[in-house]
Design an enzyme around this catalytic site. Sequence first.
Site, PDB file in Angstrom:
ATOM      1  N   ASN A  88      68.863   4.627  95.783  1.00 44.82           N
ATOM      2  CA  ASN A  88      68.846   5.207  97.119  1.00 44.82           C
ATOM      3  C   ASN A  88      68.015   4.357  98.066  1.00 44.82           C
ATOM      4  OD1 ASN A  88      66.793   6.326  95.410  1.00 44.82           O
ATOM      5  ND2 ASN A  88      66.437   8.009  96.826  1.00 44.82           N
TER       6      ASN A  88
ATOM      7  N   GLU B  97      66.336   4.763 101.659  1.00 40.94           N
ATOM      8  CA  GLU B  97      65.990   5.720 102.720  1.00 40.94           C
ATOM      9  C   GLU B  97      65.690   4.988 104.029  1.00 40.94           C
ATOM     10  OE1 GLU B  97      63.047   8.390 101.028  1.00 40.94           O
ATOM     11  OE2 GLU B  97      64.587   9.311  99.759  1.00 40.94           O
TER      12      GLU B  97
ATOM     13  N   GLU C  65      74.332   6.510  94.299  1.00 44.41           N
ATOM     14  CA  GLU C  65      75.701   6.430  93.771  1.00 44.41           C
ATOM     15  C   GLU C  65      76.625   5.742  94.765  1.00 44.41           C
ATOM     16  OE1 GLU C  65      73.677   9.016  93.986  1.00 44.41           O
ATOM     17  OE2 GLU C  65      74.011  10.499  92.415  1.00 44.41           O
TER      18      GLU C  65
ATOM     19  N   CYS D  66      75.151  14.406  94.257  1.00 42.49           N
ATOM     20  CA  CYS D  66      75.398  15.352  95.351  1.00 42.49           C
ATOM     21  C   CYS D  66      76.897  15.429  95.635  1.00 42.49           C
ATOM     22  CB  CYS D  66      74.610  14.946  96.599  1.00 42.49           C
ATOM     23  SG  CYS D  66      75.333  13.576  97.513  1.00 42.49           S
TER      24      CYS D  66
ATOM     25  N   CYS E 229      78.531  12.341  97.189  1.00 39.90           N
ATOM     26  CA  CYS E 229      78.729  11.245  96.230  1.00 39.90           C
ATOM     27  C   CYS E 229      79.892  11.549  95.294  1.00 39.90           C
ATOM     28  CB  CYS E 229      77.445  10.982  95.447  1.00 39.90           C
ATOM     29  SG  CYS E 229      76.192  10.138  96.450  1.00 39.90           S
TER      30      CYS E 229
HETATM   31  N1  THU Z   1      69.867  11.155  96.382  1.00 44.72           N
HETATM   32  C1  THU Z   1      70.657  10.258  95.713  1.00 44.72           C
HETATM   33  O1  THU Z   1      70.398   9.041  95.749  1.00 44.72           O
HETATM   34  N2  THU Z   1      71.724  10.728  95.035  1.00 44.72           N
HETATM   35  C2  THU Z   1      72.102  12.027  94.969  1.00 44.72           C
HETATM   36  O2  THU Z   1      73.127  12.343  94.404  1.00 44.72           O
HETATM   37  C3  THU Z   1      71.229  13.055  95.533  1.00 44.72           C
HETATM   38  C4  THU Z   1      70.111  12.583  96.366  1.00 44.72           C
HETATM   39  C5  THU Z   1      68.736  10.653  97.156  1.00 44.72           C
HETATM   40  C6  THU Z   1      68.873  10.815  98.632  1.00 44.72           C
HETATM   41  C7  THU Z   1      67.430  10.824  99.078  1.00 44.72           C
HETATM   42  O3  THU Z   1      67.011   9.480  99.260  1.00 44.72           O
HETATM   43  C8  THU Z   1      66.683  11.421  97.899  1.00 44.72           C
HETATM   44  O4  THU Z   1      67.559  11.346  96.797  1.00 44.72           O
HETATM   45  C9  THU Z   1      66.279  12.887  98.098  1.00 44.72           C
HETATM   46  O5  THU Z   1      67.354  13.650  98.464  1.00 44.72           O
END
Ligand code: THU
Length: 160
Positions: A62, A64, A75, A112, A115
């Site tokens: 991820n 941010e 993902e 999520c 994704c």
């Molecule tokens: N996040 C992911 O990378 N994948 C997911 O399927 C759920 C959430 C990340 C997004 C954000 O940077 C952090 O997790 C908290 O939500």
Amino acid sequence: MKEINTGTSAFIFQDIDELSTVDKNLMEAAIQAAKNAYAPYSGFSVGAALLMDDNSIIIGNNQENAAYPSGMCAERVAIWKAGSSYPNKKVKKIAITAISSNKKLDKPVGPCGACRQTLLEYEVNQKEAMEIFFMGEIGNVVKANSIASLLPFSFDSSYL
Ligand code: THU
């Protein structure tokens, strides 16, 4: 009216050591990817690793952003890296894991909804199911045989 079964079934492994060598190796790539996530705002570092049909591994984590909605999940970083660099390769498997700065994640961290939808697009296009594995930092690993199985009644290009 009748009730139907949408067909979601999954397998639970005790921990990463119960996986096959190939699957454990893929999950270890996801763990390494999570360690390199850029998650200064949530403290929630996610790693994803794709096993391609030539047995190469593509990772994502991820990313941010100070403008929070501009961030992206691990993902989608991984699948878009694969789709943009290797449009003709198929994805055989995906492994996902996460590390939290708040607590030891001891239950599997599923992808999520956005994704799942994004991964489904690639699964439909390649006409072959992607196995998906996900875990927390420790403990059980969930395996499902396809992305579609995690997204019943999904929307795809067949409607367009
Ligand atoms: N996040 C992911 O990378 N994948 C997911 O399927 C759920 C959430 C990340 C997004 C954000 O940077 C952090 O997790 C908290 O939500």
